[in-house]
Design an enzyme around this catalytic site. Structure first.
Site, PDB file in Angstrom:
ATOM      1  N   HIS A   1       3.358  -2.464   3.251  1.00 20.18           N
ATOM      2  CA  HIS A   1       3.758  -1.276   2.419  1.00 20.18           C
ATOM      3  C   HIS A   1       4.830  -0.839   1.737  1.00 20.18           C
ATOM      4  CE1 HIS A   1       0.792  -0.988   5.714  1.00 20.18           C
ATOM      5  NE2 HIS A   1       0.175  -0.056   5.100  1.00 20.18           N
TER       6      HIS A   1
ATOM      7  N   ASP B   1       0.903  -1.194   0.045  1.00 16.77           N
ATOM      8  CA  ASP B   1       0.036  -0.167   0.042  1.00 16.77           C
ATOM      9  C   ASP B   1       0.675   1.533  -0.123  1.00 16.77           C
ATOM     10  OD1 ASP B   1      -1.978  -1.631   0.163  1.00 16.77           O
ATOM     11  OD2 ASP B   1      -3.094  -0.763   2.145  1.00 16.77           O
TER      12      ASP B   1
END
Length: 363
Positions: free
Chosen positions: A314, A172
């Site tokens: 992430h 992400d």
């Protein structure tokens, strides 16, 4: 395309098309039709169209104009003599209309057997008021550099996740110009595929990196433009976050995303209805953003992952990237095939507004 195999014979019909203008994701082209009758006489007509190379939407150029503007253009092409009340609306609508990047309009008149082609030019100062909403959108595209088609991504290997254990690594908040390319190198070295849920702001700030992700064959998802809690927004604001991100990803990569992930996993019935895409959450939260320590999040993922699971990480964190070699190698040694979200859910329709965390078991 000559519909008569021998062009020397009559009657015949010949169609041709040529590009006129391109900008952003839109191309304008002109189609010409030469119709030759039995006596050798011919007429030539032309019409212009625009096509969006991403959405595939095709429009006649006349659709770029407001309906009331057509009468004004008809009157310029064939002025009605004084005393004759022939409504302009009864005349054919202009078909060959070119909208220039400066906003001017070039209208080509008919080319019949006794009429040579002519042209009238309407300056941008006057033409702006003639444009429809679609016309203004096309003009905005023509004023931006043309988007080159994306390079052919490597063909994804087919993986039957019913027969072998699969997991989808997802990242992400990127792309990041420094850390994302490092991650791409690791994924390539390990022959692993992944899914990147990008924010629109970062896709717009780092379009070359977003393009790298797409060119490497990884999947891309929409992670909103500014990473807000969607449950605190109005439906219109949620849609705006989605649309702006779609536009940024499309501009950077040449393709739109069919998946989305709500920031923080925050989604309620309103959000599910407003996003217009399947919501891909996760089965395993690595908590990489919290620990920032591969020695903690790598064992957590290895302990919690199960076949068909979606793993959250992430790619904007250097510490996350630092742990990927160990994580990916360990998963592969356990027999996992690391695939994209679309690969993981192959055979399972992903419906807009529905939430997905893992591949459903099949019986």
């Amino acid at each position: 395309m000559a519909l008569n195999a021998d062009p020397s014979q009559v009657p015949s019909l010949t169609l041709s098309a040529e590009p006129v203008l391109a900008g952003g994701t839109v191309i304008m082209f002109r189609e010409k039709v030469r119709d030759t009758g039995p006596g050798g006489k011919f007429t030539v007509s032309s019409e212009t169209f625009t096509v969006d190379t991403v959405s595939g939407e095709l429009r006649r150029a006349v659709e770029l104009l407001r309906p009331e503007a057509l009468d004004r253009i008809r009157a310029r092409i064939r002025p009605v003599p004084t005393g004759i009340a022939a409504p302009a609306g009864q005349q054919p609508a202009p078909a060959d209309v070119v909208l220039g990047p400066s906003g001017e309009l070039e209208v080509t008149t008919d080319q019949g057997p006794s009429r040579r082609p002519g042209m009238i030019i309407i300056p941008a100062s006057e033409a702006e008021a003639m444009l429809s909403d679609a016309g203004h959108k096309v003009l905005a595209q023509f004023r931006t550099p043309a988007v080159a088609p994306p390079a052919a991504a490597p063909a994804l290997r087919h993986v039957n996740c019913d027969l072998v254990p699969c997991a989808a690594l997802t990242y992400d908040d990127g792309p990041d110009a420094r850390t994302t390319p490092q991650l791409l190198t690791i994924l390539k070295d390990r022959n692993a595929q992944a899914t990147f849920f990008m924010t629109g702001a970062n896709a717009a700030a780092h379009p070359a990196t977003a393009r790298q992700v797409a060119d490497a064959g990884h999947a891309i998802g929409n992670h909103t433009y500014s990473h807000p809690y969607l449950t605190k927004l109005t439906p219109a604001a949620v849609k705006s976050e989605m649309d702006r991100t779609d536009a940024a990803i499309r501009t950077a990569t040449g393709s739109s995303s069919s998946l989305m992930r709500p920031p923080y996993g925050a989604a309620d019935a309103m959000v599910q209805a407003a996003v217009g895409k399947p919501l891909i959450i996760w089965a395993v939260d690595s908590l990489d953003w919290q620990t920032r320590n591969p020695a903690m999040f790598v064992p957590k993922v290895l302990k919690e992952v199960t076949p068909g699971g979606v793993v959250l990480m992430h790619d904007v964190d250097q510490t996350t990237v630092a742990g990927q070699q160990e994580l990916i190698t360990s998963l592969q040694e356990q027999g996992y095939q690391l695939v994209t979200v679309p690969q993981l859910f192959e055979g399972t329709p992903l419906l807009p507004g529905h939430v997905y965390r893992a591949r459903p078991e099949r019986k």
